[in-house]
Write a protein that holds these residues in place. Sequence first.
Motif, PDB file in Angstrom:
ATOM      1  N   ILE A 962       0.854  -1.185   0.000  1.00  0.00           N
ATOM      2  CA  ILE A 962       0.000   0.000   0.000  1.00  0.00           C
ATOM      3  C   ILE A 962       0.892   1.237   0.000  1.00  0.00           C
ATOM      4  CG2 ILE A 962      -1.623   1.351   1.367  1.00  0.00           C
ATOM      5  CD1 ILE A 962      -2.954  -1.224   2.205  1.00  0.00           C
ATOM      6  N   ASP A 963       0.732   2.061  -1.020  1.00  0.00           N
ATOM      7  CA  ASP A 963       1.523   3.284  -1.121  1.00  0.00           C
ATOM      8  C   ASP A 963       1.009   4.323  -0.129  1.00  0.00           C
ATOM      9  OD1 ASP A 963       3.068   2.254  -3.161  1.00  0.00           O
ATOM     10  OD2 ASP A 963       1.681   2.921  -4.721  1.00  0.00           O
ATOM     11  N   TYR A 964       1.949   5.049   0.456  1.00  0.00           N
ATOM     12  CA  TYR A 964       1.577   6.086   1.417  1.00  0.00           C
ATOM     13  C   TYR A 964       2.611   7.198   1.319  1.00  0.00           C
ATOM     14  CZ  TYR A 964       5.276   3.893   4.155  1.00  0.00           C
ATOM     15  OH  TYR A 964       6.479   3.382   4.571  1.00  0.00           O
ATOM     16  N   SER A 965       2.225   8.363   1.755  1.00  0.00           N
ATOM     17  CA  SER A 965       3.164   9.490   1.718  1.00  0.00           C
ATOM     18  C   SER A 965       3.842   9.698   3.064  1.00  0.00           C
ATOM     19  CB  SER A 965       2.429  10.772   1.308  1.00  0.00           C
ATOM     20  OG  SER A 965       1.433  11.104   2.259  1.00  0.00           O
ATOM     21  N   ASP A 966       3.187   9.265   4.161  1.00  0.00           N
ATOM     22  CA  ASP A 966       3.778   9.495   5.486  1.00  0.00           C
ATOM     23  C   ASP A 966       3.126   8.569   6.495  1.00  0.00           C
ATOM     24  OD1 ASP A 966       5.384  10.539   7.399  1.00  0.00           O
ATOM     25  OD2 ASP A 966       4.449  12.531   7.441  1.00  0.00           O
ATOM     26  N   VAL A 967       3.891   8.228   7.508  1.00  0.00           N
ATOM     27  CA  VAL A 967       3.388   7.469   8.651  1.00  0.00           C
ATOM     28  C   VAL A 967       3.654   8.278   9.906  1.00  0.00           C
ATOM     29  CG1 VAL A 967       3.625   5.391  10.046  1.00  0.00           C
ATOM     30  CG2 VAL A 967       3.674   5.214   7.551  1.00  0.00           C
ATOM     31  N   ILE A 968       2.601   8.552  10.651  1.00  0.00           N
ATOM     32  CA  ILE A 968       2.717   9.373  11.862  1.00  0.00           C
ATOM     33  C   ILE A 968       2.179   8.571  13.035  1.00  0.00           C
ATOM     34  CG2 ILE A 968       2.024  11.522  12.987  1.00  0.00           C
ATOM     35  CD1 ILE A 968       1.599  12.673  10.148  1.00  0.00           C
ATOM     36  N   VAL A 969       2.997   8.413  14.058  1.00  0.00           N
ATOM     37  CA  VAL A 969       2.592   7.677  15.257  1.00  0.00           C
ATOM     38  C   VAL A 969       2.304   8.686  16.367  1.00  0.00           C
ATOM     39  CG1 VAL A 969       3.275   5.980  16.977  1.00  0.00           C
ATOM     40  CG2 VAL A 969       3.937   5.671  14.575  1.00  0.00           C
ATOM     41  N   ILE A 970       1.103   8.548  16.950  1.00  0.00           N
ATOM     42  CA  ILE A 970       0.659   9.457  18.019  1.00  0.00           C
ATOM     43  C   ILE A 970       1.030   8.847  19.368  1.00  0.00           C
ATOM     44  CG2 ILE A 970      -1.296  10.675  19.002  1.00  0.00           C
ATOM     45  CD1 ILE A 970      -0.635  11.492  16.153  1.00  0.00           C
ATOM     46  N   PRO A 971       1.878   9.517  20.165  1.00  0.00           N
ATOM     47  CA  PRO A 971       2.339   8.915  21.421  1.00  0.00           C
ATOM     48  C   PRO A 971       1.488   9.293  22.636  1.00  0.00           C
ATOM     49  CG  PRO A 971       3.664  10.832  20.917  1.00  0.00           C
ATOM     50  CD  PRO A 971       2.655  10.737  19.829  1.00  0.00           C
ATOM     51  N   ASP A 972       0.751  10.377  22.567  1.00  0.00           N
ATOM     52  CA  ASP A 972       0.145  10.906  23.788  1.00  0.00           C
ATOM     53  C   ASP A 972      -1.364  11.020  23.672  1.00  0.00           C
ATOM     54  OD1 ASP A 972       0.229  12.774  21.827  1.00  0.00           O
ATOM     55  OD2 ASP A 972       0.949  14.418  23.096  1.00  0.00           O
ATOM     56  N   VAL A 973      -2.006   9.972  23.096  1.00  0.00           N
ATOM     57  CA  VAL A 973      -3.453  10.022  22.971  1.00  0.00           C
ATOM     58  C   VAL A 973      -4.138   9.928  24.324  1.00  0.00           C
ATOM     59  CG1 VAL A 973      -3.785   7.541  22.724  1.00  0.00           C
ATOM     60  CG2 VAL A 973      -5.366   9.121  21.598  1.00  0.00           C
ATOM     61  N   ALA A 974      -3.453   9.322  25.297  1.00  0.00           N
ATOM     62  CA  ALA A 974      -4.050   9.190  26.631  1.00  0.00           C
ATOM     63  C   ALA A 974      -3.846  10.443  27.479  1.00  0.00           C
ATOM     64  CB  ALA A 974      -3.467   7.978  27.335  1.00  0.00           C
ATOM     65  N   LYS A 975      -3.155  11.438  26.965  1.00  0.00           N
ATOM     66  CA  LYS A 975      -2.932  12.685  27.692  1.00  0.00           C
ATOM     67  C   LYS A 975      -4.256  13.378  27.992  1.00  0.00           C
ATOM     68  CE  LYS A 975      -0.720  17.189  27.004  1.00  0.00           C
ATOM     69  NZ  LYS A 975       0.073  18.007  26.063  1.00  0.00           N
ATOM     70  N   LYS A 976      -4.328  14.036  29.109  1.00  0.00           N
ATOM     71  CA  LYS A 976      -5.550  14.703  29.497  1.00  0.00           C
ATOM     72  C   LYS A 976      -5.848  15.831  28.522  1.00  0.00           C
ATOM     73  CE  LYS A 976      -7.936  16.689  33.464  1.00  0.00           C
ATOM     74  NZ  LYS A 976      -7.813  17.091  34.889  1.00  0.00           N
ATOM     75  N   VAL A1025     -11.942  13.104  23.215  1.00  0.00           N
ATOM     76  CA  VAL A1025     -11.738  14.556  23.229  1.00  0.00           C
ATOM     77  C   VAL A1025     -10.301  14.885  22.823  1.00  0.00           C
ATOM     78  CG1 VAL A1025     -11.741  16.621  24.665  1.00  0.00           C
ATOM     79  CG2 VAL A1025     -13.549  14.914  24.940  1.00  0.00           C
ATOM     80  N   ARG A1026      -9.368  14.065  23.310  1.00  0.00           N
ATOM     81  CA  ARG A1026      -7.967  14.263  22.952  1.00  0.00           C
ATOM     82  C   ARG A1026      -7.744  14.002  21.456  1.00  0.00           C
ATOM     83  NH1 ARG A1026      -3.601  16.878  22.616  1.00  0.00           N
ATOM     84  NH2 ARG A1026      -1.684  15.652  22.464  1.00  0.00           N
ATOM     85  N   LEU A1027      -8.433  12.995  20.905  1.00  0.00           N
ATOM     86  CA  LEU A1027      -8.319  12.704  19.483  1.00  0.00           C
ATOM     87  C   LEU A1027      -8.823  13.881  18.639  1.00  0.00           C
ATOM     88  CD1 LEU A1027      -9.379   8.943  19.190  1.00  0.00           C
ATOM     89  CD2 LEU A1027      -7.182   9.935  18.518  1.00  0.00           C
ATOM     90  N   ARG A1028      -9.846  14.572  19.151  1.00  0.00           N
ATOM     91  CA  ARG A1028     -10.318  15.733  18.405  1.00  0.00           C
ATOM     92  C   ARG A1028      -9.231  16.801  18.331  1.00  0.00           C
ATOM     93  NH1 ARG A1028     -14.234  18.520  16.200  1.00  0.00           N
ATOM     94  NH2 ARG A1028     -14.381  20.769  16.556  1.00  0.00           N
ATOM     95  N   GLU A1029      -8.545  17.004  19.429  1.00  0.00           N
ATOM     96  CA  GLU A1029      -7.471  17.987  19.420  1.00  0.00           C
ATOM     97  C   GLU A1029      -6.386  17.607  18.408  1.00  0.00           C
ATOM     98  OE1 GLU A1029      -7.868  19.291  24.131  1.00  0.00           O
ATOM     99  OE2 GLU A1029      -6.207  18.015  23.447  1.00  0.00           O
ATOM    100  N   LEU A1030      -6.070  16.324  18.361  1.00  0.00           N
ATOM    101  CA  LEU A1030      -5.065  15.861  17.411  1.00  0.00           C
ATOM    102  C   LEU A1030      -5.575  15.979  15.969  1.00  0.00           C
ATOM    103  CD1 LEU A1030      -3.846  12.704  19.367  1.00  0.00           C
ATOM    104  CD2 LEU A1030      -2.567  14.829  19.013  1.00  0.00           C
ATOM    105  N   LEU A1031      -6.858  15.714  15.772  1.00  0.00           N
ATOM    106  CA  LEU A1031      -7.442  15.850  14.438  1.00  0.00           C
ATOM    107  C   LEU A1031      -7.383  17.297  13.956  1.00  0.00           C
ATOM    108  CD1 LEU A1031     -10.542  13.486  14.808  1.00  0.00           C
ATOM    109  CD2 LEU A1031      -8.754  13.255  13.076  1.00  0.00           C
ATOM    110  N   LEU A1032      -7.736  18.207  14.849  1.00  0.00           N
ATOM    111  CA  LEU A1032      -7.691  19.618  14.470  1.00  0.00           C
ATOM    112  C   LEU A1032      -6.262  20.057  14.172  1.00  0.00           C
ATOM    113  CD1 LEU A1032     -10.245  21.095  17.040  1.00  0.00           C
ATOM    114  CD2 LEU A1032     -10.580  20.784  14.583  1.00  0.00           C
TER     115      LEU A1032
END
Length: 1087
Positions: A962-976, A1025-1032
């Motif tokens: 599967i071709d992709y342009s970037d891979v980004i790993v989110i480390p702090d999804v459990a952050k308040k 809620v944290r995922l929304r912040e990351l999405l934005l």
Amino acid sequence: MSNAQADTIELESGSRIQVASAMDSGDEGHLSPTTHSHSNSVYETRYQKSLRHYLTREALPKESHYRNLNSIVDGGNVRPTLDDLHNNTFREQQQSTGADPEAQATNLRGKVIKFGWIEGVLMRCLLNIWGVMLFLRVSWMVGQAGLLYSLMIIIMANIVTVVTTLSMSAVATNGRIKGGGVYYMISRSLGPEFGGSIGLMFTLANSIAAATYIIGFCDSLQDLLKYYFNNAQIVDGAINDTRIVGTITLIAVLALAIVGMDWVTRVQMGLLFLLIGSQIDFVIGFFMGPLDNLERSQGFVGMSSGVFSHNFASDFRYFDGVHYEFFGVFGVFFPAVTGIVAGANLSGDLKDPGSAIPKGTLLAIGITFVTYIVYPFMLAGSVVRDASGNVTMFEAYVNSTELLENPVFTNESCTTDGGGGTCEFGLQNSFQVMELVSAWGPLIYAGCFAATLSSAIASLVGAPRVLQALAKDKLYPGIYSFSRGYGANNDPVRGYILVFVISFICIMIGDLNLVSTLLSNFFLAAYSLINFSCFHASLIKSPGWRPSFTYYNSWVSLVGGILCLIVMFLIDWKTALITFIVILTLYLFVAYRKPDVNWGSSTQAQTYVSALKSTLDLITVEEHVKNYRPQLLVLTGPPGTRPPLLDFAQSITKNISLLACGHVIQGPQTQRVRNSLTRRAYNWLTRHKIRAFYSIVEANNLEEGSRNLFQLVGLGKLRPNIVLLGYKSNWAKCDRLELRAYFNTLHEALDMYYGVAILRVPQGLDYSQIVEDEDTPVVMNGNETTGAAVAEEIKRNQSAGQLSQVFKRKKIRENEQDFWKVLKVCPVAGGENGTGSEASTPPGSPQAERAGTAAVTTEPSGVEALKRRASLANLYRGPGGVELGKDVLNNITTFRRKQKKGTIDVWWLYDDGGLTLLLPYILTTRSQWSNCTLRVFALANRKDELDMEQRSMANLLAKFRIDYSDVIVIPDVAKKAAESSRMEFDQLIEDFKAKSNVEIDKENEGLWISEAELLGQREKTNRHVRLRELLLENSREASLVVMTLPMPRKNSVSAPLYMAWLETLTRDMPPFLLIRGNQTSVLTFYS
């Protein structure tokens, strides 16, 4: 039952029935029970009016119930509907608003001429089979091929025509045959594509053939003037004479055709007698023998065993620069027997085509076969192959040598090698052998005239009728004007004029030898398709294939069709290829235009048989992850109400995977309403070029209806594996029961191991209140008419496809949509249907009126409708046909247009089997999304494992290819999450919080959020809620965001809390797709 207790009713057929008097006891004071006795039959006059009126609503079987399926008929002739009988409803009889064409024909002025099998078929076939080839080519065939091979050629040619006639007879007797002959039979058997190509070819071929026959007549006339009138001529004795005489003859034939078929038949009857007389003249001359030495010196020596033996074997030579072999001679002779469709071409003028065509054609073949077999024997036993015509030399050796050793018949007086010898007479060299043998030569010329003129008349009369039938069916643009007929016999005068013009041009050319073989190939192509249509209809075993002519065999028909193709190449392989190219071109043109016809052809039946076989075969195919395809069930409601949702699903399936539209309506509804909704949905899908199925179910709410859809949609392994539905934007304001139904729909899908996908777009998905309803009620007789009234006037035995054909032929009333408004999708218990920017309510249950009326769909037609749908921008219009604003139109067609260069952000949060990754990859392979690349976001278990997780994910994507342009790993999804984000979330659920546990009873369970639930789901809420912040932060500018759908755990999370999570993730974002697979692998890196 005693006579005193029963009434006896005598029907028209003569049979009698007895009815208990008690059945009509209530009518004793209404009618006088006068009793009559007639011919020992007892009946009462009170029953004379109508058996149906007094005894039952059931209708007796009658022909009018089955005739003319595409017409609106008189209400008194309508079979009662199932609703009338089963639901005991009363239906007011409608008056006839459309006339039966067969009834109209009887009202035309003038005498209607219909022919029987003798004058209609037998006579015309005899005239065409006994053509000019009989007089000019039979003798040449005997000279080249010899008697033995000549008999083989004749038998082989007749085998082809007999098999074709048997197939044609079977097709002709499988129902009523109307005008159009071969075109009508092929088009109704194999479909408009084959029929249209053959019909146009047949018209052109007969038009040119009429000119060739007239030119042949002119050539014979010139020969007559040369030998019997001292080489008389009009101008030059060549092509100019042909043009003059041919034009006069063509005008005379045209005048004869316009005068009427009655006079055509009379003239052809006279020509037939002349043709028979010329053959009798030949037979008499054969038995009389040569009258003088001049005839003997020209090759006619009388009956001789020596000549017979000499002519028994073949002697193939060069002729006109061509060296002929067996199949070459066969190709020259075969056109002589191709007149078998002369009677069938006039099928519309026959009293009983189904009986006349088989009887007349087969008898004509039998009679002509006998003559074609006998005449070669006569010629082989009486005429030598070569003769110089030198009377002096013949008389000098007549008594001193054997007959065949006379120098007149040997190389001493002429050569036979094609090198320019002096031989002028004999079987090999002269086409006037039959005239030489005959008792009176001019009568043979008269036979040639009769053969050519009769064939020209048949072609000029037959071609316009084929064109007329073709024009009525509207398969080609610009020819409909030729469908109009004149007079009681519906004569195609305009077609006569067109054929006249084409023939006139050909006569002016003067020499049509180059196209003669092409014409033969056109006819052979038609014969091949006739055979194939019989074979195909027999092979698929359609219940509608019930020919009354049973003397046929499907495999023999197939062999006959193949033989026709072989003969085409034997005649001339170049013209055979040209014929194939012409047929293929016309076939593709008609197929591209997709004519609006429904004839019940065998190709339609084959589609069903093939689909059934493939579906059954699919059951035995083991599933494998490499062959996984996303098969979507889209909860669209009526497809036209949520175009973006359906367009997005179409971009995934793209006609190579299953796509089904689900629609839930409130019931119970009549079957007519369900059928009408189905027709309307498929009309919309067809117009918008979306290949999908449509399923409709009745239920009290969305949850119950969706459950039914999940269980019923699909067949065997051809079943959906993903449910796609629109995001419910008004979840916070709609009725709580409606919210629970939507939430439970997700549970139902997951319970049945479906993947679940929810699509949200900023502008919403529901455009039912913005886009004009494309289907509007019908106007009949200029009066406003509801769909129910129209449906009542349609014959009860019409299929859905036939009904749609009727509706499309009616006028459209503009700006009238009230009838369909009751069938639009709306929430189950009120609330916002939504037309604002976030109006994307899910497909619910429409508040359809519970009436016994049928909804009627119509497809806008005409120039205006064509212009409106000419481009993507004109696919949609506002109410009243007003033009939609550019922004609104862009929103509706957002997934039809090519996306700008950007990214598809895939938030593959949890391993659901790979569906979250597969669907966006499939999107990137589509042309609309080809400018977008994948960015993959994943979660890390621990912050110190960030680099390892990133390499691991990149490695996994590489293995998946599967071709992709970037891979980004989110480390702090459990952050308040930030305080502001948590406050926004709290505001979302404020109205759904239960003040105390007392408020949540069994009835309201899952509709309120308790304190205990908030506490138990605190970590999940923070994560979203944290995922929304990351999405934005990361995906605000993406073209599409794809994220793993949070799992709605049963008995753990309520509907409001779950919808609040989804709202938090998707609000104010680009188009957002939430996906949850069924935890089964859909990706693999194994080959």
